[in-house]
Scaffold this motif. Structure first.
Motif, PDB file in Angstrom:
ATOM      1  N   GLN A 185       0.827  -1.208   0.000  1.00  0.00           N
ATOM      2  CA  GLN A 185       0.000   0.000   0.000  1.00  0.00           C
ATOM      3  C   GLN A 185       0.864   1.262   0.000  1.00  0.00           C
ATOM      4  OE1 GLN A 185      -3.318   0.237  -0.158  1.00  0.00           O
ATOM      5  NE2 GLN A 185      -3.770  -1.955  -0.072  1.00  0.00           N
ATOM      6  N   LYS A 186       1.926   1.203   0.777  1.00  0.00           N
ATOM      7  CA  LYS A 186       2.735   2.411   0.982  1.00  0.00           C
ATOM      8  C   LYS A 186       3.896   2.530   0.008  1.00  0.00           C
ATOM      9  CE  LYS A 186       1.806   2.590   5.941  1.00  0.00           C
ATOM     10  NZ  LYS A 186       2.235   1.897   7.156  1.00  0.00           N
ATOM     11  N   ALA A 187       4.081   1.524  -0.812  1.00  0.00           N
ATOM     12  CA  ALA A 187       5.296   1.491  -1.632  1.00  0.00           C
ATOM     13  C   ALA A 187       5.386   2.687  -2.573  1.00  0.00           C
ATOM     14  CB  ALA A 187       5.314   0.201  -2.455  1.00  0.00           C
ATOM     15  N   ALA A 188       6.588   3.240  -2.677  1.00  0.00           N
ATOM     16  CA  ALA A 188       6.828   4.293  -3.666  1.00  0.00           C
ATOM     17  C   ALA A 188       6.879   3.679  -5.061  1.00  0.00           C
ATOM     18  CB  ALA A 188       8.131   5.020  -3.352  1.00  0.00           C
ATOM     19  N   PHE A 189       7.434   2.489  -5.121  1.00  0.00           N
ATOM     20  CA  PHE A 189       7.490   1.744  -6.388  1.00  0.00           C
ATOM     21  C   PHE A 189       7.094   0.307  -6.131  1.00  0.00           C
ATOM     22  CE2 PHE A 189      10.660   5.110  -6.707  1.00  0.00           C
ATOM     23  CZ  PHE A 189      10.323   5.686  -7.925  1.00  0.00           C
ATOM     24  N   LYS A 190       6.370  -0.264  -7.073  1.00  0.00           N
ATOM     25  CA  LYS A 190       6.133  -1.701  -6.966  1.00  0.00           C
ATOM     26  C   LYS A 190       6.082  -2.299  -8.364  1.00  0.00           C
ATOM     27  CE  LYS A 190       1.417  -0.461  -5.751  1.00  0.00           C
ATOM     28  NZ  LYS A 190       0.383  -0.527  -4.741  1.00  0.00           N
ATOM     29  N   VAL A 191       6.440  -3.542  -8.432  1.00  0.00           N
ATOM     30  CA  VAL A 191       6.331  -4.261  -9.707  1.00  0.00           C
ATOM     31  C   VAL A 191       5.560  -5.538  -9.457  1.00  0.00           C
ATOM     32  CG1 VAL A 191       8.424  -3.328 -10.767  1.00  0.00           C
ATOM     33  CG2 VAL A 191       8.581  -5.385  -9.366  1.00  0.00           C
ATOM     34  N   SER A 192       4.875  -5.957 -10.490  1.00  0.00           N
ATOM     35  CA  SER A 192       4.082  -7.178 -10.425  1.00  0.00           C
ATOM     36  C   SER A 192       4.333  -7.926 -11.724  1.00  0.00           C
ATOM     37  CB  SER A 192       2.602  -6.802 -10.278  1.00  0.00           C
ATOM     38  OG  SER A 192       1.828  -7.967 -10.313  1.00  0.00           O
ATOM     39  N   GLU A 193       5.004  -9.038 -11.612  1.00  0.00           N
ATOM     40  CA  GLU A 193       5.479  -9.740 -12.804  1.00  0.00           C
ATOM     41  C   GLU A 193       4.950 -11.169 -12.836  1.00  0.00           C
ATOM     42  OE1 GLU A 193       8.453  -8.459 -14.990  1.00  0.00           O
ATOM     43  OE2 GLU A 193       7.215  -6.755 -14.374  1.00  0.00           O
ATOM     44  N   ARG A 194       4.821 -11.675 -14.054  1.00  0.00           N
ATOM     45  CA  ARG A 194       4.480 -13.091 -14.224  1.00  0.00           C
ATOM     46  C   ARG A 194       5.565 -13.723 -15.083  1.00  0.00           C
ATOM     47  NH1 ARG A 194       1.861 -16.475 -18.097  1.00  0.00           N
ATOM     48  NH2 ARG A 194       0.545 -18.092 -17.159  1.00  0.00           N
ATOM     49  N   TYR A 195       6.141 -14.771 -14.578  1.00  0.00           N
ATOM     50  CA  TYR A 195       7.188 -15.476 -15.323  1.00  0.00           C
ATOM     51  C   TYR A 195       6.795 -16.934 -15.484  1.00  0.00           C
ATOM     52  CZ  TYR A 195       9.923 -11.413 -13.804  1.00  0.00           C
ATOM     53  OH  TYR A 195      10.358 -10.150 -13.553  1.00  0.00           O
ATOM     54  N   VAL A 196       7.202 -17.501 -16.602  1.00  0.00           N
ATOM     55  CA  VAL A 196       6.957 -18.927 -16.832  1.00  0.00           C
ATOM     56  C   VAL A 196       8.296 -19.643 -16.913  1.00  0.00           C
ATOM     57  CG1 VAL A 196       5.982 -20.647 -18.391  1.00  0.00           C
ATOM     58  CG2 VAL A 196       4.801 -18.456 -18.057  1.00  0.00           C
ATOM     59  N   GLN A 197       8.476 -20.578 -16.018  1.00  0.00           N
ATOM     60  CA  GLN A 197       9.629 -21.480 -16.090  1.00  0.00           C
ATOM     61  C   GLN A 197       9.199 -22.663 -16.941  1.00  0.00           C
ATOM     62  OE1 GLN A 197      12.667 -20.981 -14.660  1.00  0.00           O
ATOM     63  NE2 GLN A 197      11.995 -18.999 -13.846  1.00  0.00           N
ATOM     64  N   GLN A 198       9.626 -22.649 -18.179  1.00  0.00           N
ATOM     65  CA  GLN A 198       9.177 -23.707 -19.081  1.00  0.00           C
ATOM     66  C   GLN A 198       9.664 -25.078 -18.604  1.00  0.00           C
ATOM     67  OE1 GLN A 198      11.864 -21.746 -19.626  1.00  0.00           O
ATOM     68  NE2 GLN A 198      13.089 -22.408 -21.363  1.00  0.00           N
ATOM     69  N   ARG A 199       8.957 -26.096 -19.032  1.00  0.00           N
ATOM     70  CA  ARG A 199       9.454 -27.449 -18.757  1.00  0.00           C
ATOM     71  C   ARG A 199      10.742 -27.695 -19.527  1.00  0.00           C
ATOM     72  NH1 ARG A 199       6.467 -32.364 -17.530  1.00  0.00           N
ATOM     73  NH2 ARG A 199       4.772 -31.767 -16.142  1.00  0.00           N
ATOM     74  N   LEU A 200      11.673 -28.358 -18.859  1.00  0.00           N
ATOM     75  CA  LEU A 200      12.957 -28.671 -19.479  1.00  0.00           C
ATOM     76  C   LEU A 200      13.206 -30.173 -19.404  1.00  0.00           C
ATOM     77  CD1 LEU A 200      15.071 -25.826 -17.828  1.00  0.00           C
ATOM     78  CD2 LEU A 200      14.130 -25.850 -20.147  1.00  0.00           C
ATOM     79  N   LEU A 201      13.901 -30.671 -20.387  1.00  0.00           N
ATOM     80  CA  LEU A 201      14.327 -32.069 -20.357  1.00  0.00           C
ATOM     81  C   LEU A 201      15.783 -32.109 -19.898  1.00  0.00           C
ATOM     82  CD1 LEU A 201      12.862 -33.271 -23.789  1.00  0.00           C
ATOM     83  CD2 LEU A 201      11.743 -33.124 -21.569  1.00  0.00           C
ATOM     84  N   PRO A 202      16.071 -32.840 -18.826  1.00  0.00           N
ATOM     85  CA  PRO A 202      17.439 -32.819 -18.289  1.00  0.00           C
ATOM     86  C   PRO A 202      18.495 -33.291 -19.303  1.00  0.00           C
ATOM     87  CG  PRO A 202      15.914 -33.629 -16.651  1.00  0.00           C
ATOM     88  CD  PRO A 202      15.138 -33.527 -17.941  1.00  0.00           C
ATOM     89  N   MET A 203      18.192 -34.307 -20.078  1.00  0.00           N
ATOM     90  CA  MET A 203      19.048 -34.745 -21.176  1.00  0.00           C
ATOM     91  C   MET A 203      20.498 -35.018 -20.761  1.00  0.00           C
ATOM     92  SD  MET A 203      17.492 -35.158 -24.098  1.00  0.00           S
ATOM     93  CE  MET A 203      16.026 -34.700 -25.028  1.00  0.00           C
ATOM     94  N   ALA A 204      20.673 -35.751 -19.654  1.00  0.00           N
ATOM     95  CA  ALA A 204      22.005 -36.289 -19.389  1.00  0.00           C
ATOM     96  C   ALA A 204      22.423 -37.077 -20.627  1.00  0.00           C
ATOM     97  CB  ALA A 204      21.974 -37.195 -18.163  1.00  0.00           C
ATOM     98  N   MET A 205      23.679 -36.987 -21.007  1.00  0.00           N
ATOM     99  CA  MET A 205      24.066 -37.619 -22.279  1.00  0.00           C
ATOM    100  C   MET A 205      23.923 -39.136 -22.231  1.00  0.00           C
ATOM    101  SD  MET A 205      24.366 -35.212 -24.310  1.00  0.00           S
ATOM    102  CE  MET A 205      24.606 -36.343 -25.656  1.00  0.00           C
ATOM    103  N   GLU A 206      24.129 -39.708 -21.068  1.00  0.00           N
ATOM    104  CA  GLU A 206      23.852 -41.147 -20.949  1.00  0.00           C
ATOM    105  C   GLU A 206      22.382 -41.319 -20.626  1.00  0.00           C
ATOM    106  OE1 GLU A 206      24.867 -45.101 -18.267  1.00  0.00           O
ATOM    107  OE2 GLU A 206      24.820 -43.129 -17.371  1.00  0.00           O
ATOM    108  N   PRO A 207      21.617 -41.906 -21.514  1.00  0.00           N
ATOM    109  CA  PRO A 207      20.242 -42.239 -21.125  1.00  0.00           C
ATOM    110  C   PRO A 207      20.296 -43.216 -19.945  1.00  0.00           C
ATOM    111  CG  PRO A 207      20.569 -42.508 -23.496  1.00  0.00           C
ATOM    112  CD  PRO A 207      21.924 -42.340 -22.874  1.00  0.00           C
ATOM    113  N   ARG A 208      19.175 -43.363 -19.270  1.00  0.00           N
ATOM    114  CA  ARG A 208      19.203 -44.280 -18.126  1.00  0.00           C
ATOM    115  C   ARG A 208      19.393 -45.724 -18.597  1.00  0.00           C
ATOM    116  NH1 ARG A 208      14.570 -44.741 -15.346  1.00  0.00           N
ATOM    117  NH2 ARG A 208      13.329 -43.681 -16.928  1.00  0.00           N
ATOM    118  N   ALA A 209      19.998 -46.509 -17.744  1.00  0.00           N
ATOM    119  CA  ALA A 209      20.162 -47.930 -18.024  1.00  0.00           C
ATOM    120  C   ALA A 209      20.119 -48.665 -16.695  1.00  0.00           C
ATOM    121  CB  ALA A 209      21.487 -48.197 -18.732  1.00  0.00           C
ATOM    122  N   VAL A 210      19.598 -49.869 -16.733  1.00  0.00           N
ATOM    123  CA  VAL A 210      19.410 -50.652 -15.512  1.00  0.00           C
ATOM    124  C   VAL A 210      19.761 -52.102 -15.804  1.00  0.00           C
ATOM    125  CG1 VAL A 210      17.725 -51.423 -13.776  1.00  0.00           C
ATOM    126  CG2 VAL A 210      17.459 -49.171 -14.840  1.00  0.00           C
TER     127      VAL A 210
END
Lengths: 795, 274, 174
Positions: A185-210
């Motif tokens: 309420q009292k702020a001299a300045f304020k910002v209101s932002e919306r950010y999207v953290q997109q989905r990422l694929l980790p992509m370790a170079m070795e695919p998983r193996a078991v």
């Protein structure tokens, strides 16, 4: 003496080449899929092509008759194998909703890639061929792709839960009730932002193996897996399969990168174990890349609403954050906790009053489950605060570096008790920022910008920065308890001096590219005064290293490395008793340096570690009551998180005609406390920065509205190559952590935490003069071009 | 990662390859370098029952001076086109474009004939040879026929080749010193172009073709016509997409592609006019 | 194999009587040793090396010929062994990462990667080293930009490439 003191001839802080390298460079190293297991059956998994569907019927007859096929199982047929559902170790709230999740779906699939049928055959090609012969009839349901739409509960994924919301987690800290709202309420300045953290694929170079190898008549089973967490996996696999834990051994052979994606208990690990026991034969599985993109966890996946309030000088007065976190279809090992790891960092490196209001909703979608990915929660938080700081600087029309300087926690304030009650161990943000500004020629770039960024400029120059704090060294067990995490945060080490004064260091960390063997030998060498080449480091096999909590969250050095130092101390203490016995003096009269005990003031009365080691082994003449052998086990539970920090800066040009970005310079100034091996520290920063930069500019797991992943291969999911990224200028400041004897903080995630916001801030900085005020990730040429177009139209 | 099972025959001559493909019909596919086909087979997006390996046909790998044109055997590898002194001298635009195909490993194995016959509009060489007015030589059971590049591309991954025909030679008119420009716009160097432009210009003629601006490589005839009638490069480039029908995909909308085509045609022509 | 050679059918070990696969014979010289083996026509060179010769240093990182982890040398040039059939390599000469060191001494490129911390997890490394050697064979004195562009077909997730580029430039100076 602690290692933070300057000492001559110290191995700590020297650029030691990695002992891991020759095996990796010559092809001698064995990754899981390199293991030769005669007679092993190959597992292939038929996966759901639908994001959300009921399984109506499954016809496996043709697959069963296919050459080489040994068995075919549906989820329903394997249901009796599981003692319980797959584990989620982090119920972040008491009422968190967690749908049961089994290695194969029995009646319903909830994401594209959900396992439906398992095929065992005598060869990989035979099991793969058989997948094409399975006929599954689905009743397709509506996909739930958008995390915010999911909250409406118009289509509920897990009917029994009655909602798509898993939890709401709050962290509201106010000096007086209502002070956050008051500050806004009292702020001299304020910002209101919306950010999207997109989905990422980790992509370790070795695919998983078991590979699971049973001992049919002994009742034991060994699981080889490309995992970051052999110890946690052992416990969890035993519980999920109902096998006594002491009969399970887990080995992580050479592991080709993880980045959090191998910090999990996966269906394929449990399937291989269950089927190996059922068939009394080794069972192995290797992931194809296009399978990896759907069946291995994804990273990020958050929508962030961030509000900052500031007084007229720009000093922050309150922070308010709302997160919509995409859990995906199920909760994997630490899925719900990932946003919580960032919850304490939305005030960044800034000195704020007790006016902080954070809330996160964890939400189910019909997409691949998310989980920890390099940085896990902390890159998201850093991105949000550092982007919002730039927005605030624009709103105030002041320089973003100047705004940060007005808000930094000052060097003198450390150790600093934050709004959250957490104590930041040490730091000097101003120094890091000024060092980065010098290396990036901040003032010069600003001057050049004024000349270059004229109306109509084809190439616009931008400089962006990010000052970050990383909460790592996971973690004090009591703090984890308060966060409802299902385990502790200690790490164990054993140091064993062999009769010939060669040393085995046994660690509970589980390296997969970080060079622990090299660094841990350096620590032990420093402590024991024994040459590095006489020290071996053993790890990643629960039979050899039974105690450990593995490698993630930049914890290995500040917890595992410190545990080794502690174990060395115990060995030295015992050796001191033997030395005193041999020299016939009091243990207190001995000093230990360079691997030799000597009587203070009489350097000729001395005994080297080698003599003590042999004496401990023969046990012919030990002090009364002292156990033979020179070995100590030590478990270190850190008293605090560690708080690495730094400032990154990026200089780039935007081609305003095409939207293409060219990075001219990237500067990373990181402070991880004392550096054990600067060579490895720099490598961690390089890799982390490029991963963060890749989030900013290249990578995104793209789904269509039906929940189909469109970026399933490395041809579509744009992991950049050398040709696509810049070289990096690294520099450091060194502010030792006072909370551990090594003065170390951790460096595995720092680069990633700093980079994404640095790059995006630079892009916005280049274009703010033509009206661009935000930039979604990844800032692909088309995205940048569109932002320029819409800014031009808005004018 | 494991292709579906298939049978395999190796041909030692074009005639034998054609006879084999006649024998096996629609089930058979020619395998040259394999760098278009094998990736599709690993994902099981292509499952031919029979592969006829034409990669060893020795007399189809050559680069010769044909007088007005350079004759390139269909099995000539990208790397050999890129490095050929003759190509560099007489059709430098083609040598340059060949150096942008895939990555170094791909250029060591992939062949010009394989790339053209695959008829992927996102590939660099179909558009480049189209811009250069190349003629392709196809051999079938009844002998050879010549197909102009402009008549070769029929649709997405679809060419004028009959199932029992194979490309044997590519004839590329000499550029006679004409200047040229090549623009490949992508997000990673190894990727296919989001939009690409191959362009050349002499005193009284020009050729401009576009990569990935439709289901086939596109000859930008309106641009050349405008240049011929005296339009400036900047104005002519505005017509870049007149013949194009670009698609939306993960990297670009059709709108953005049209915009890029205009910018890149201008840039290529500026180089070709410098 | 020559196309006119008699084809033969063999029964894969442990298979049922009805499972008869077509195999062809290939002869490939690998790291100096001639290897004659029966393979299925669909056998990729990388599977031939890994499964039939147990040369597991050559890794598989993708299924679209994008990552370069499987890079080997075929007849002296860097190629992606996931995109070549073993049948296509018949009669050829292959060098894998296992064939680089001589008398227990690593190849200068391997040494350069070690000295410059050009690897972390090591999974992309064999392919990266083979591609880098191929790069220097064709351009012995590259600029940084040429090294970066020359390695466009090899992906690494750990190093950010900084030290890989440094390694290759250092090897060029050796």
């Amino acid at each position: 003496m602690t290692m933070t003191e300057n000492r001559q001839n110290s191995v700590i802080g020297t650029r030691q080449l990695r002992r891991e390298d020759p095996a990796l460079l010559t092809g001698e190293a064995k990754f899981t899929n390199d293991l030769n297991l005669p007679g092993a059956l190959h597992l292939s998994i038929l996966r759901s092509p639908h994001a959300h569907a009921k399984i109506v019927s499954i016809d496996t007859a043709a697959a069963k008759a296919s050459p080489g096929v040994v068995a075919v199982y549906t989820g329903a047929e394997l249901q009796s194998q599981w003692a319980g559902p797959m584990p989620c170790a982090w119920p972040v709230t008491p009422d968190m909703k967690n749908p049961p999740h089994f290695p194969l779906a029995a009646s319903k699939v909830c994401y594209v890639g959900d396992g439906v049928v398992a095929v065992l055959a005598t060869s990989e090609s035979a099991s793969r061929d058989a997948l094409d012969l399975i006929d599954v009839e689905y009743k397709v349901l509506k996909a739930v792709v958008d995390v915010e739409e999911a909250l409406s509960d118009a289509n509920i994924i897990h009917e029994d839960l009655g909602t798509n919301k898993s939890y709401t987690w709050n962290l509201k800290i106010e000096a007086t009730e209502g002070c956050v709202e008051d500050a806004f309420q009292k702020a001299a300045f304020k910002v209101s932002e919306r950010y999207v953290q997109q989905r990422l694929l980790p992509m370790a170079m070795e695919p998983r193996a078991v590979a699971a190898v049973p001992q049919p008549f002994g009742g034991d089973i060994t699981l080889y897996s490309s995992t970051q967490i052999p110890h946690i996996l052992k416990v969890m696999a035993a519980l999920t399969l109902g096998i006594p834990e002491h009969q399970v051994r887990v080995v992580a052979p050479s592991v080709g990168g993880g980045f959090g994606s191998k910090l999990d208990v996966y269906a394929e690990e449990l399937l291989c174990m269950a089927l190996a026991r059922k068939h009394s034969l080794p069972v192995r599985w290797v992931e194809e890349r296009s399978e990896n993109s759907m069946a291995t966890i994804h990273g990020r996946g958050q929508v962030q609403y961030v509000e900052l309030a500031a007084d007229k000088s720009g000093k922050l007065t309150a922070v308010r954050v709302r997160i919509k976190a995409d859990m995906g279809a199920y909760l994997q090992l630490v899925t719900p906790g990932v946003p919580i790891l960032g919850a304490f960092l939305y005030a960044g490196v800034y000195d704020i009053p007790l006016a902080y209001d954070f809330s996160c909703d964890g939400i189910f979608t019909t997409l691949t489950p998310t989980d920890a990915y390099r940085g896990a929660g902390r890159p998201e938080a850093t991105y949000a605060i550092e982007s919002a700081m730039d927005a605030l600087a624009r709103a105030m029309k002041i320089d973003p570096l100047e705004l940060r300087k007005r808000n930094f926690i000052q060097k003198e304030q450390f150790p600093y008790t934050a709004f959250s009650g957490l104590t930041y161990d040490s730091g000097d943000h101003l120094q890091a920022a000024e060092k980065a500004a010098g290396l990036a020629d901040y003032a010069g770039i600003r001057a050049q910008q004024a000349k270059q960024n004229v109306p109509g400029a084809k190439k616009r120059l931008g400089i962006g920065m990010s000052s970050y704090f990383e909460m790592c060294g996971l973690a004090p067990s009591r703090v984890l308890a308060s966060l409802n995490y299902g385990a502790g945060g200690w790490e164990a080490a054993t140091v064993r001096v062999l009769p010939t004064c060669k040393v085995q260091v046994v660690t509970g960390t589980s390296p997969h590219g970080q060079g622990h063997e090299t660094s841990w030998a350096m620590i032990a060498s420093e402590k024991l005064g024994i040459p590095q080449e006489d020290i071996d480091v053993l790890h990643s096999d629960t039979a050899i290293s039974p105690l450990g909590l593995d490698t993630y969250g930049s914890r290995s050095l500040p917890v595992g490395g410190v545990a080794i130092a502690g174990a060395c101390d115990k060995v030295i203490d015992k050796a001191r008793l033997i030395a005193a016995h041999q020299l016939e003096c009091s243990a207190d009269d001995l000093e230990f340096a360079g691997g030799v005990f000597s009587v203070k003031g009489s350097p000729d009365r001395a005994v080297p570690m080698a003599a003590i080691a042999f004496a401990a082994f023969t046990a012919h003449n030990l002090p009364d009551g002292l156990e033979p052998n020179l070995e100590a086990q030590y478990t270190y539970d850190p008293p605090n998180f560690s708080w690495p920090f730094g400032t990154h800066m990026c200089v780039l040009e935007v081609d305003t005609e095409t939207g293409q970005i060219e990075i001219l310079k990237y500067v990373a100034v990181d402070d991880c406390g004392v550096q054990i091996n600067p060579l490895i520290v720099e490598g961690q920063v390089h890799g982390g920065v490029i991963q963060g930069l890749a989030q900013a500019l290249f990578e995104e797991a793209v789904y269509d509205t039906d929940g189909n992943l469109k970026t399933t291969t490395l041809a579509e999911y744009l992991v950049p190559a050398a040709s696509d990224v810049p070289s990096i200028t690294t520099a450091h400041t060194v502010t030792p952590s006072p909370t551990n004897q090594l003065g170390v903080k951790g460096i595995g995630e720092a680069g990633t935490i700093g980079a994404a916001s640095t790059v995006i801030n630079a892009v916005v900085d280049a274009l703010s003069g033509i009206g661009v005020t935000s930039m979604p990730m990844p800032a692909s040429p088309q995205t940048v071009w569109r932002a320029i177009q819409s800014a031009a139209q808005a004018k | 990662m494991i292709p579906a099972a298939f049978d395999y025959k190796r041909a030692s001559s074009a005639a034998e390859a054609i006879s084999l493909v006649g024998q096996y019909g629609d089930e058979a596919k020619f395998l040259a370098g394999g760098h278009s086909l094998i990736p599709l087979m690993k994902l099981r997006l292509a499952q031919p029952a029979m592969l006829i390996d034409i990669g060893r046909i020795k007399d189809l790998s050559y680069i010769k001076d044909g007088g007005d044109f350079i004759a390139i055997g269909a099995l000539t590898r990208h790397m050999d086109v890129e490095k050929s002194a003759l190509v560099l001298k007489e059709v430098p635009l083609l040598a340059h474009a060949a150096g942008y195909v895939g990555d170094a490993q791909v250029r060591h194995r992939g062949t010009i004939g394989g790339s053209l016959a695959h008829a992927d509009s996102a590939s660099d060489l179909p558009a480049t040879t189209l811009a250069l007015g190349a003629t392709y030589v196809a051999q079938g059971p009844k002998g050879e026929r010549l197909i102009a590049a402009a008549d070769f591309y029929k649709g997405f991954l679809e060419s004028a080749l009959q199932p029992d025909e194979m490309l044997t030679e590519i004839r590329v008119p000499k550029m006679n010193g004409a200047k040229w420009g090549f623009e490949k716009f992508n997000r990673r160097a190894q990727d296919w172009a989001i939009v690409g432009v191959a362009a050349w210009r002499s005193k009284d003629a020009s050729g401009v073709a576009l990569v990935n601006m439709g289901s086939t490589p596109i000859l930008a005839t309106s641009v050349s016509a405008a240049l011929k009638s005296g339009a400036s490069v900047a104005d002519a480039a505005q017509l870049a997409a007149a013949e194009a029908e670009p698609q939306d995909d993960l990297n670009a909308s059709s709108e953005y592609r049209v915009h890029l085509a205009k910018v890149l045609v201008r840039r290529a022509l500026e180089k070709a006019s410098a | 194999m020559r196309h006119d050679e008699p084809r033969h059918d063999i029964r894969a070990q442990g298979e049922s009587e009805s499972y008869i696969m077509v195999h062809i014979k290939v002869s490939i010289t690998v790291n100096g040793t001639q290897q004659e083996k029966d393979v299925e026509p669909r056998t990729l060179l990388v599977h031939f090396l890994r499964d039939q010769l147990q040369l597991t240093g050559t890794n598989i990182g993708c299924d679209t010929s994008s990552c370069g982890a499987c890079t080997i040398h075929l007849d002296g040039e860097a190629v992606k062994s996931c995109t070549v059939l073993a049948a296509q390599a018949d009669g050829g000469t292959v060098t894998t990462i296992e064939g680089l060191s001589k008398d227990g001494v690593m190849h200068p490129m391997q040494q350069a990667f070690m000295e410059n911390h050009g690897l972390q997890c090591g999974y992309c490394t064999p392919g990266m080293v083979m591609a880098s050697i191929g790069l220097l064979n064709e351009n012995p004195n590259p600029t940084e930009e040429e090294v970066r562009l020359g390695l466009e077909g090899n992906l690494c997730r750990c190093t950010g490439y900084h030290n890989i580029v440094k390694s290759v430039l250092a090897a060029a100076k050796k």
